[in-house]
Design an enzyme around this catalytic site. Structure first.
Site, mmCIF file in Angstrom:
data_model
loop_
_atom_site.group_PDB
_atom_site.id
_atom_site.type_symbol
_atom_site.label_atom_id
_atom_site.label_comp_id
_atom_site.label_asym_id
_atom_site.label_seq_id
_atom_site.Cartn_x
_atom_site.Cartn_y
_atom_site.Cartn_z
ATOM 1 N N LYS A 164 -12.437 -1.315 7.529
ATOM 2 C CA LYS A 164 -11.655 -2.236 8.352
ATOM 3 C C LYS A 164 -12.037 -2.094 9.826
ATOM 4 C CE LYS A 164 -7.990 -1.912 4.909
ATOM 5 N NZ LYS A 164 -8.161 -3.234 4.296
ATOM 6 N N ASP A 176 -1.318 6.670 6.663
ATOM 7 C CA ASP A 176 -2.456 5.837 6.286
ATOM 8 C C ASP A 176 -2.687 4.842 7.419
ATOM 9 O OD1 ASP A 176 -4.267 4.043 5.281
ATOM 10 O OD2 ASP A 176 -3.138 3.556 3.464
ATOM 11 N N TRP A 205 0.814 -1.219 0.000
ATOM 12 C CA TRP A 205 0.000 0.000 0.000
ATOM 13 C C TRP A 205 0.843 1.261 0.000
ATOM 14 C CZ3 TRP A 205 -4.412 -0.541 -1.934
ATOM 15 C CH2 TRP A 205 -5.140 -1.710 -1.762
#
Length: 360
Positions: free
Chosen positions: A195, A171, A102
């Protein structure tokens, strides 16, 4: 049909109490005769939901007054572009730490908007550890330093931050609300909801107010400008109203569990039990540096790869769902976010031990 234990990395499991409350309010929210999905986003009713979500999140994370909360759309993947488009204006570069899939995606997207300085990378060791912060290549004149403190795909997590005068942009999609953090150490935090926050469709952004002025409103789309979004309370256009409503219910549920500190203790217990089961077996293993093992995403492989399909088939039959690793890395992965109960982790461990006895 009974509920299964869902180990999906996202969209992930939601607390059953939240789902039950949403179900009870689905057709008629608080006696108004309409669903939240049917409300005007500018109605008094929805504005109260938005205000509640912001207030509860602020309390849970102890967000200082000099930060704004903005709800955006497009997922964290859209944020990979939106952040450099807003925050790098007036600067020649931005620094990025590369620790996995990511952060690599965020770095590649940022190159479309600014010069990227690679602060450090663990690519040469297949992203199984984190670069030594003392060796980082930081341009202290850059716009910011971007980090991905939890790599959902690889199962790598770090809590400490590098020493720098740069605003740190992080993030926290997989770790937000799973452990206490000092928000004041960050210039900006962003997190896809699917999430630990709620359903897919909304991104939580916590941004220091002085950084809002960097938005170049003459060049940015109106719906992308952080400054414009903050001024309009996240409603430059119609926000994802139902996703924000569900996020508010999750925040309410977290508060009822004792808040983030209490949730961290449960998360530590869950992760320790699962990693202990893996470490005590010759049948299972995980490649991640023990210092940086994720509490949220636990990857593991079988000593005999030919048994993977059998493991996945039998685990699903046992009510343990979505344990396949990401298509880019294979193996197995158990995502054990806040909504995963301790009983679910214990059920997985019991299955793993029984499977080992049958096939080991």
């Amino acid at each position: 049909m009974s509920r299964v234990y869902n180990f999906c990395s996202g969209p992930a499991a939601l607390p059953e109490a939240v789902l039950a409350k949403a179900q009870a309010e689905l057709l008629d929210w608080h006696g108004k005769g309409v669903s939240v999905m049917e409300m005007s986003h500018r109605s008094e009713e929805f504005m109260s939901i938005l205000a509640s979500a912001k207030a509860r999140l602020s309390q849970l994370l102890n967000i200082p007054d000099d930060y704004d909360i903005i709800f955006t759309q497009g997922g964290a993947s859209a944020s990979f572009a939106q952040i450099p488009a807003n925050l790098s204006h007036g600067f020649e570069s931005a620094c990025y730490l590369d620790t996995g899939a990511w952060s690599t995606k965020a770095l590649k997207e940022a190159k479309k908007y600014t010069n990227v300085v690679l602060a450090g990378s663990s690519k040469d060791v297949n992203y199984t550890t984190v670069p030594d912060f003392s060796t980082l290549n930081l341009d202290e004149t850059a716009a910011y330093l971007h980090l991905t403190p939890n790599e959902t795909i690889g199962g790598l997590e770090f809590a400490d931050l590098p020493e720098t005068n740069l605003p740190i942009v992080a993030d926290l999609s997989s770790t937000i609300l799973s452990r206490p953090i000092d928000v004041s150490q960050y210039g900006m935090i962003y997190a896809g909801a699917q999430k630990n926050i709620g359903p897919a469709g909304v991104v939580i952004n916590i941004i220091r107010k002085d950084l809002l002025a960097r938005s170049n409103n003459d060049a940015l789309p109106s719906v992308w400008s952080f400054e414009n979004l903050a001024k309009n309370d996240s409603m430059v256009n119609t926000p994802p109203t139902f996703a924000i409503y569900l996020a508010d219910l999750v925040f309410e549920w977290l508060d009822a569990q004792g808040g983030v500190s209490a949730m961290e203790q449960v998360n530590i217990q869950k992760a320790e039990l699962l990693y202990q089961a893996i470490d005590n077996s010759d049948f299972y293993s995980t490649p991640i540096d023990v210092r940086y093992r994720s509490r949220m995403n636990v990857p593991f492989v079988l000593a005999d790869e030919s048994l993977e399909k059998t493991f996945l088939k039998e685990s699903e039959e046992a009510g343990l769902r979505t344990l396949a690793g990401h298509r880019s890395v294979g193996g197995m992965r158990a995502s054990i976010y806040n909504a995963m109960p301790l009983a679910g982790v214990q059920a997985l461990i019991d299955f793993m031990q029984a499977f080992e006895k049958r096939y080991g």
